[in-house]
Motif scaffolding. Structure first.
Motif, PDB file in Angstrom:
ATOM      1  N   ALA A 138       0.834  -1.215   0.000  1.00  0.00           N
ATOM      2  CA  ALA A 138       0.000   0.000   0.000  1.00  0.00           C
ATOM      3  C   ALA A 138       0.861   1.255   0.000  1.00  0.00           C
ATOM      4  CB  ALA A 138      -0.922  -0.012   1.217  1.00  0.00           C
ATOM      5  N   HIS A 139       1.978   1.226   0.715  1.00  0.00           N
ATOM      6  CA  HIS A 139       2.860   2.398   0.754  1.00  0.00           C
ATOM      7  C   HIS A 139       3.399   2.739  -0.629  1.00  0.00           C
ATOM      8  CE1 HIS A 139       6.011   5.174   1.959  1.00  0.00           C
ATOM      9  NE2 HIS A 139       6.890   4.420   1.309  1.00  0.00           N
ATOM     10  N   ILE A 141      -6.742   0.035   3.152  1.00  0.00           N
ATOM     11  CA  ILE A 141      -6.187  -0.797   2.083  1.00  0.00           C
ATOM     12  C   ILE A 141      -5.090  -1.751   2.564  1.00  0.00           C
ATOM     13  CG2 ILE A 141      -5.059  -0.775  -0.169  1.00  0.00           C
ATOM     14  CD1 ILE A 141      -7.999   0.133  -0.127  1.00  0.00           C
ATOM     15  N   PRO A 142      -4.145  -1.322   3.423  1.00  0.00           N
ATOM     16  CA  PRO A 142      -3.107  -2.279   3.853  1.00  0.00           C
ATOM     17  C   PRO A 142      -3.677  -3.543   4.492  1.00  0.00           C
ATOM     18  CG  PRO A 142      -2.465  -0.050   4.431  1.00  0.00           C
ATOM     19  CD  PRO A 142      -3.879   0.025   3.952  1.00  0.00           C
ATOM     20  N   THR A 197      12.522   9.048  12.432  1.00  0.00           N
ATOM     21  CA  THR A 197      11.706   8.665  11.276  1.00  0.00           C
ATOM     22  C   THR A 197      11.492   7.158  11.238  1.00  0.00           C
ATOM     23  OG1 THR A 197      12.589  10.537  10.026  1.00  0.00           O
ATOM     24  CG2 THR A 197      11.501   8.802   8.769  1.00  0.00           C
ATOM     25  N   ALA A 198      12.518   6.381  11.615  1.00  0.00           N
ATOM     26  CA  ALA A 198      12.371   4.919  11.642  1.00  0.00           C
ATOM     27  C   ALA A 198      11.240   4.501  12.574  1.00  0.00           C
ATOM     28  CB  ALA A 198      13.683   4.266  12.074  1.00  0.00           C
ATOM     29  N   VAL A 199      11.116   5.203  13.693  1.00  0.00           N
ATOM     30  CA  VAL A 199      10.045   4.901  14.644  1.00  0.00           C
ATOM     31  C   VAL A 199       8.704   5.394  14.114  1.00  0.00           C
ATOM     32  CG1 VAL A 199       9.167   5.380  16.963  1.00  0.00           C
ATOM     33  CG2 VAL A 199      11.600   4.914  16.621  1.00  0.00           C
ATOM     34  N   GLU A 200       8.699   6.605  13.580  1.00  0.00           N
ATOM     35  CA  GLU A 200       7.450   7.194  13.073  1.00  0.00           C
ATOM     36  C   GLU A 200       6.884   6.400  11.909  1.00  0.00           C
ATOM     37  OE1 GLU A 200       5.990  11.344  10.911  1.00  0.00           O
ATOM     38  OE2 GLU A 200       7.959  11.224  11.853  1.00  0.00           O
ATOM     39  N   ARG A 201       7.760   5.871  11.042  1.00  0.00           N
ATOM     40  CA  ARG A 201       7.320   5.103   9.866  1.00  0.00           C
ATOM     41  C   ARG A 201       7.642   3.626  10.056  1.00  0.00           C
ATOM     42  NH1 ARG A 201       6.468   8.217   5.496  1.00  0.00           N
ATOM     43  NH2 ARG A 201       5.098   6.455   4.975  1.00  0.00           N
ATOM     44  N   ALA A 202       7.420   3.106  11.247  1.00  0.00           N
ATOM     45  CA  ALA A 202       7.856   1.753  11.605  1.00  0.00           C
ATOM     46  C   ALA A 202       7.309   0.677  10.674  1.00  0.00           C
ATOM     47  CB  ALA A 202       7.456   1.442  13.048  1.00  0.00           C
ATOM     48  N   LEU A 212      11.832   0.321   5.951  1.00  0.00           N
ATOM     49  CA  LEU A 212      12.838   0.000   4.943  1.00  0.00           C
ATOM     50  C   LEU A 212      12.495   0.588   3.577  1.00  0.00           C
ATOM     51  CD1 LEU A 212      13.830  -3.667   5.840  1.00  0.00           C
ATOM     52  CD2 LEU A 212      15.062  -1.558   6.303  1.00  0.00           C
ATOM     53  N   SER A 213      11.219   0.663   3.242  1.00  0.00           N
ATOM     54  CA  SER A 213      10.833   1.302   1.983  1.00  0.00           C
ATOM     55  C   SER A 213      11.143   2.789   2.010  1.00  0.00           C
ATOM     56  CB  SER A 213       9.339   1.092   1.700  1.00  0.00           C
ATOM     57  OG  SER A 213       9.111  -0.120   1.032  1.00  0.00           O
TER      58      SER A 213
END
Length: 424
Positions: A113-114, A122-123, A249-254, A258-259
């Motif tokens: 979905a990302h 959707i995800p 950001t890694a935490v916010e977009r957990a 990786l994408s």
């Protein structure tokens, strides 16, 4: 098949499938969770959890050769005439595998979905779609597609290692630190507790003992060596990807860390490569785990430790009821569970199951006793941290897992007295 046999795969295939079983979905969902827990010590969290996994992988290989049997912990306990304990542990494993399948389906939906910038719901719907498709393939008798899995593993590792190399080439350790987050290396224990499920998968190879060429020579070093390789991969990805993103950001977009890192590093091409890798890796991991779980349930049912209902097979000799039941259960978890709750609940279940295998290895003297002793001590310490973490932050998830353990070890015998355990 035993020494000198002509099983379907040897050392390269064994190493690839064991590595893929662990990396197949784990790192895609674990990075943000472990960075949130451990901050700049996320890499050390993977090393701690991986040390336990490597020792347990050694135990699995040694016990499979000691008993010369496939089937993992259930078969080991049966060989020791501990059928009740075997049945109880199999229930724990089935729940752990369902949690893992749900986690992989969750990751598939989020990454797909990302890539297309599709928002809720959707995800979660994509999670159900991929599960339905793979349930259908299994019911048609597709089972494990080893050659396809090996190709996916190879491509997946290339993408992850390239991403890590890009991040580490621009060395910025300050980006590993979360604003106001943990600074002490002791935080690594919290991270290790949160992401132990990332090392699940190697033990599925022991279920296919009879398909391995010269298992007494290659199984133990193959499993332990693969676990060590995965520790190294996870550690460098944790450092490299976080340096690209920044820890916050890694935490916010957990759910898609990786994408986001790949797109930051290499633009649209990086996003496409990581999305394709994630989609195929998680799909292969779902298929492999679902197939193995259904086969385990069929074997346990054959031995009267699960209701006979699970032993039903369709025209393709597939345990169809088990496939559907576990796939639907995993879908429910993917729909309703949060990322952190799924990761940590599955980690607790596997810590318990792998600890039991280490105890068996200690008792049977299947390998030097310091190996299972190390696994038990370090695993118990990580498990204790995880229980405290769940009790303070996710008491509902902890309560559900404790109820599952109670059902497996206390209620299971009473339930089996009330349901058929043999085909009429």
């Amino acid at each position: 098949m035993r020494e000198g046999s002509s099983g379907s795969f040897g050392t390269p295939s064994l190493a690839a499938l064991a590595t893929g079983g662990m990396v197949g979905g784990g790192i895609y969902v674990a990075l943000g969770v472990v960075v949130e827990a451990a901050g700049r010590w996320a890499w050390l969290s993977f090393v701690l959890a991986g040390a336990v996994a490597t020792a347990v992988a050694w135990c699995y290989g040694a016990l499979s050769n000691h008993f010369q049997v496939g089937g993992g912990s259930f078969a080991f306990l049966e060989k020791m005439d501990r059928r009740g304990a075997a049945g109880s542990l199999s229930w724990v494993l089935v729940v752990a595998y369902m949690l893992t399948i749900g986690l992989y389906a969750f990751a598939f939906g989020e990454y797909t979905a990302h890539a297309f910038d599709l928002g809720p719901p959707i995800p979660r719907l994509l999670s159900i779609v991929v599960l339905a498709a793979l349930i259908g393939l299994d019911l048609l008798g597709a089972g494990k597609l080893k050659r396809v899995e090996i190709t996916i593993v190879t491509a997946n590792l290339v993408v992850l290692v390239v991403l890590a190399a890009i991040g580490m080439a621009d060395w910025r350790p300050d980006r590993l630190v979360i604003d106001g987050g943990p600074l002490s290396p002791w935080a690594a224990w919290l991270g290790a507790a949160a992401i132990f499920v990332s090392f699940e998968g190697f033990q599925l190879l022991t279920y296919e003992y009879d398909e391995i060429r010269r298992p007494t020579r290659i199984l133990t070093p193959g499993l332990a060596g693969s676990a060590l390789a995965v520790v190294a991969i996870y550690a460098v990805v944790a450092v490299g990807a976080t340096m690209i993103l920044g820890a916050d950001t890694a935490v916010e977009r957990a759910t898609v860390a990786l994408s986001v890192a790949a797109e930051e590093a290499a633009g649209t091409g990086g996003l496409v490569a990581m999305t394709v890798a994630a989609m195929f890796a998680t799909s292969a991991a779902i298929n492999s785990t679902l197939f193995s779980t259904a086969q385990l349930a069929r074997r346990v049912s054959d031995d009267g430790e699960l209701p006979a209902w699970f032993d039903h097979r369709n025209d393709h000799d597939v345990p169809d009821r088990a496939v559907v039941a576990f796939g639907v259960g995993a879908g429910a978890l993917a729909l309703t569970g949060s990322l952190a709750a799924l990761v940590e609940a599955a980690s607790l279940a596997f810590l318990a199951a792998f600890g039991a295998v280490a105890v068996i290895a200690w008792r049977e003297r299947a390998l030097p006793r310091w190996v299972p002793g190390f696994a038990v001590v370090l695993g118990a310490a990580i498990g204790a941290v995880l229980v405290v973490r769940l009790a303070t932050s996710k008491p509902v998830a902890l309560g559900a897992m404790l109820a599952m353990f109670a059902a497996a070890f206390v209620l299971r015998p009473k339930l089996l007295e009330r349901v058929p355990t043999e085909d009429p």
